[in-house]
Design a protein around this motif. Structure first.
Motif, mmCIF file in Angstrom:
data_model
loop_
_atom_site.group_PDB
_atom_site.id
_atom_site.type_symbol
_atom_site.label_atom_id
_atom_site.label_comp_id
_atom_site.label_asym_id
_atom_site.label_seq_id
_atom_site.Cartn_x
_atom_site.Cartn_y
_atom_site.Cartn_z
ATOM 1 N N ARG A 1 7.708 -15.201 26.139
ATOM 2 C CA ARG A 1 6.370 -14.596 26.225
ATOM 3 C C ARG A 1 5.335 -15.717 26.143
ATOM 4 O O ARG A 1 5.415 -16.571 25.259
ATOM 5 N N VAL A 2 4.363 -15.694 27.046
ATOM 6 C CA VAL A 2 3.324 -16.722 27.064
ATOM 7 C C VAL A 2 1.957 -16.047 27.084
ATOM 8 O O VAL A 2 1.827 -14.873 27.454
ATOM 9 N N THR B 1 -2.096 -9.601 24.439
ATOM 10 C CA THR B 1 -2.053 -10.926 23.824
ATOM 11 C C THR B 1 -1.157 -11.892 24.579
ATOM 12 O O THR B 1 -1.204 -13.092 24.338
ATOM 13 N N GLY B 2 -0.329 -11.386 25.469
ATOM 14 C CA GLY B 2 0.581 -12.266 26.181
ATOM 15 C C GLY B 2 1.319 -11.513 27.271
ATOM 16 O O GLY B 2 1.166 -10.306 27.452
ATOM 17 N N VAL B 3 2.146 -12.247 28.024
ATOM 18 C CA VAL B 3 2.872 -11.687 29.163
ATOM 19 C C VAL B 3 4.361 -11.911 28.950
ATOM 20 O O VAL B 3 4.799 -13.028 28.638
ATOM 21 N N ASP B 4 5.139 -10.837 29.104
ATOM 22 C CA ASP B 4 6.600 -10.934 29.080
ATOM 23 C C ASP B 4 7.050 -11.475 30.436
ATOM 24 O O ASP B 4 7.023 -10.770 31.447
ATOM 25 N N MET B 5 7.467 -12.740 30.462
ATOM 26 C CA MET B 5 7.768 -13.392 31.729
ATOM 27 C C MET B 5 8.988 -12.796 32.409
ATOM 28 O O MET B 5 9.071 -12.773 33.641
ATOM 29 N N GLU C 1 -3.595 -17.551 29.302
ATOM 30 C CA GLU C 1 -4.063 -18.847 29.810
ATOM 31 C C GLU C 1 -2.956 -19.571 30.558
ATOM 32 O O GLU C 1 -3.195 -20.263 31.550
ATOM 33 N N THR C 2 -1.711 -19.378 30.094
ATOM 34 C CA THR C 2 -0.560 -20.036 30.705
ATOM 35 C C THR C 2 0.044 -19.186 31.812
ATOM 36 O O THR C 2 0.571 -19.712 32.804
ATOM 37 N N ALA C 3 -0.012 -17.854 31.661
ATOM 38 C CA ALA C 3 0.720 -16.957 32.559
ATOM 39 C C ALA C 3 0.216 -17.018 33.995
ATOM 40 O O ALA C 3 1.016 -16.943 34.935
ATOM 41 N N ILE C 4 -1.104 -17.150 34.193
ATOM 42 C CA ILE C 4 -1.635 -17.092 35.560
ATOM 43 C C ILE C 4 -1.177 -18.282 36.408
ATOM 44 O O ILE C 4 -0.582 -18.081 37.488
#
Length: 404
Positions: free
Chosen positions: A304-305, A271-275, A308-311
């Motif tokens: 965490r994002v 669901t998201g990426v731990d930046m 869609e935002t992480a890439i």
């Protein structure tokens, strides 16, 4: 003697009139005061008056004629008794009517609640303090449950998380009953969750299939990116120095996307990426690729994002850190700090303590790419070069856009 005879006749007449209290001249008194304050006030006054008048009559009876006082007293007592009985009877009749009315209401309420409990889908049973069944509704009778573990008498309801009866599964509560602080039994209610458990198993299976599919997709994407990196590396072996530099930059960008997918795959959360984890992994790979072991890195990005935002964000971070590694430290020593925080908006800052830049160059591939990525993130990109270089970006998390 005429006076006493008149009084006796008057009381006797009042007694006979009271035989029909709802008719004649006593009707208004009956409707307004029977069983009320006036009746309760008159009765003791009449008793006291008759007693005193009778005693006085007995004292002077020898002057009138023998036995008159006793006759007078008995007559007035009989009259008073009749009046009191009528008043009491009327009040008792009213009490009986109210009792009958309350009893009818109680029976109707009992029938109503019994009908409600009987038609409940939940199985309900009442047990006494010894565990014997006092009552079972229709649903409980169908289950055929005759015995259940007794709850503690501490007063706290006990939840039945799951109970298997035949082919069905049930959940419910066991609620103790108390009377005057004494444990008198307990009430059990059971709800059929067989269908819900079937739905739950189906959902768990679906989620498992989805997770497996996503894991496979991410794994294949990462492998494909690794293949692309290998192809670029092979291509760079026989290329000129200028072409090799371009290919290395392309390889670094592909590596950033591969690390992003690796971070997602290892976390198991799609669901998201731990930046924080992603940036740390990215820097470790960049240090290894460029061999810059004299540069110290600090990462503070507990954010965490979504994907869609992480890439685009990951590519922008890769570009900023790579530029600092390649151009900020001629001596090979220094420090780079990457911070990211959220306060409604997201804020990214990549800064180094290197040599800085004389003005912000235009037209370079790296800077053009960072600006394009900032536009994709709908953010504001700022580059400062004063005792080092700082790249900052303020933006919002992107919403997922459905692909066609």
């Amino acid at each position: 003697m005429a006076f006493y005879t008149a009084i006796l006749h008057l009381l006797t007449s009042a007694s006979f009139l009271s035989l029909y209290p709802e008719e004649g001249i006593v009707a208004p008194i009956h409707r307004s005061f029977t069983g009320g304050h006036l009746a309760r006030l008159l009765i003791p006054i009449m008793i006291a008056s008759i007693t005193l008048l009778g005693l006085f009559t007995m004292k002077i009876s020898q002057r009138l004629f023998p036995g008159f006082g006793e006759v007078f007293l008995m007559g007035m007592t009989a009259s008073l008794t009749i009046i009191v009985v009528i008043l009491a009877s009327d009040e008792l009749n009213r009490i009986d009517e109210k009792r009958s009315e309350y009893q009818r209401d109680l029976l109707e309420a009992q029938k109503f609640f019994r009908d409600v409990v009987e038609n409940l889908a939940e199985a309900v049973a009442v047990f006494d303090h010894e565990g014997n069944i006092i009552y079972r509704n229709s649903a409980m009778k169908k289950l055929g449950i005759m015995d259940l573990p007794r709850p503690s008498s501490g007063g706290e309801p006990v939840m039945i998380e799951r109970m298997k009866v035949g082919d069905g599964h049930y959940t419910g509560w066991m609620v103790p009953r108390f009377s005057d602080g004494k444990f008198t039994g307990y009430i059990v209610s059971l709800t059929d969750i067989t269908d819900l458990m079937g739905i739950q198993r189906s959902l768990e299976s679906t989620v498992g299939e989805r997770d497996a599919l996503l894991a496979e997709v991410h794994h294949r994407v990462k492998n494909n990116l690794q293949i692309i990196m290998s192809l670029l590396n092979i291509q760079a072996m026989n290329a000129s120095e200028e072409a090799r530099e371009v290919l290395r930059d392309a390889q670094s960008r592909v590596r950033a996307m591969a690390i992003l997918h690796e971070t997602i795959y290892d976390s198991g959360n799609f669901t998201g990426v731990d930046m924080g984890s992603f940036i740390t992994r990215l820097i470790e790979r960049l240090v290894s690729a460029y061999g810059v072991y004299g540069i110290h890195f600090q990462v503070d990005a507990d954010v965490r994002v979504n994907l869609e935002t992480a890439i685009p964000l990951g590519l922008l971070i890769n570009e900023a850190v790579t530029n600092s590694i390649r151009h900020a430290f001629p001596s090979g020593e220094g420090s780079i700090t990457v911070t990211m925080e959220s306060d409604g908006l997201l804020y990214l800052r990549v800064e180094d303590d290197g040599t800085g830049m004389e003005g912000v160059p235009d037209g370079t591939v790296g800077l053009s790419l960072m600006r394009a990525l900032a536009d994709q993130l709908e953010g504001e990109l700022e580059i400062e070069s004063d005792q080092g270089t700082a790249v900052s970006l303020r933006f919002r998390e992107l919403e997922y856009m459905k692909r066609t």
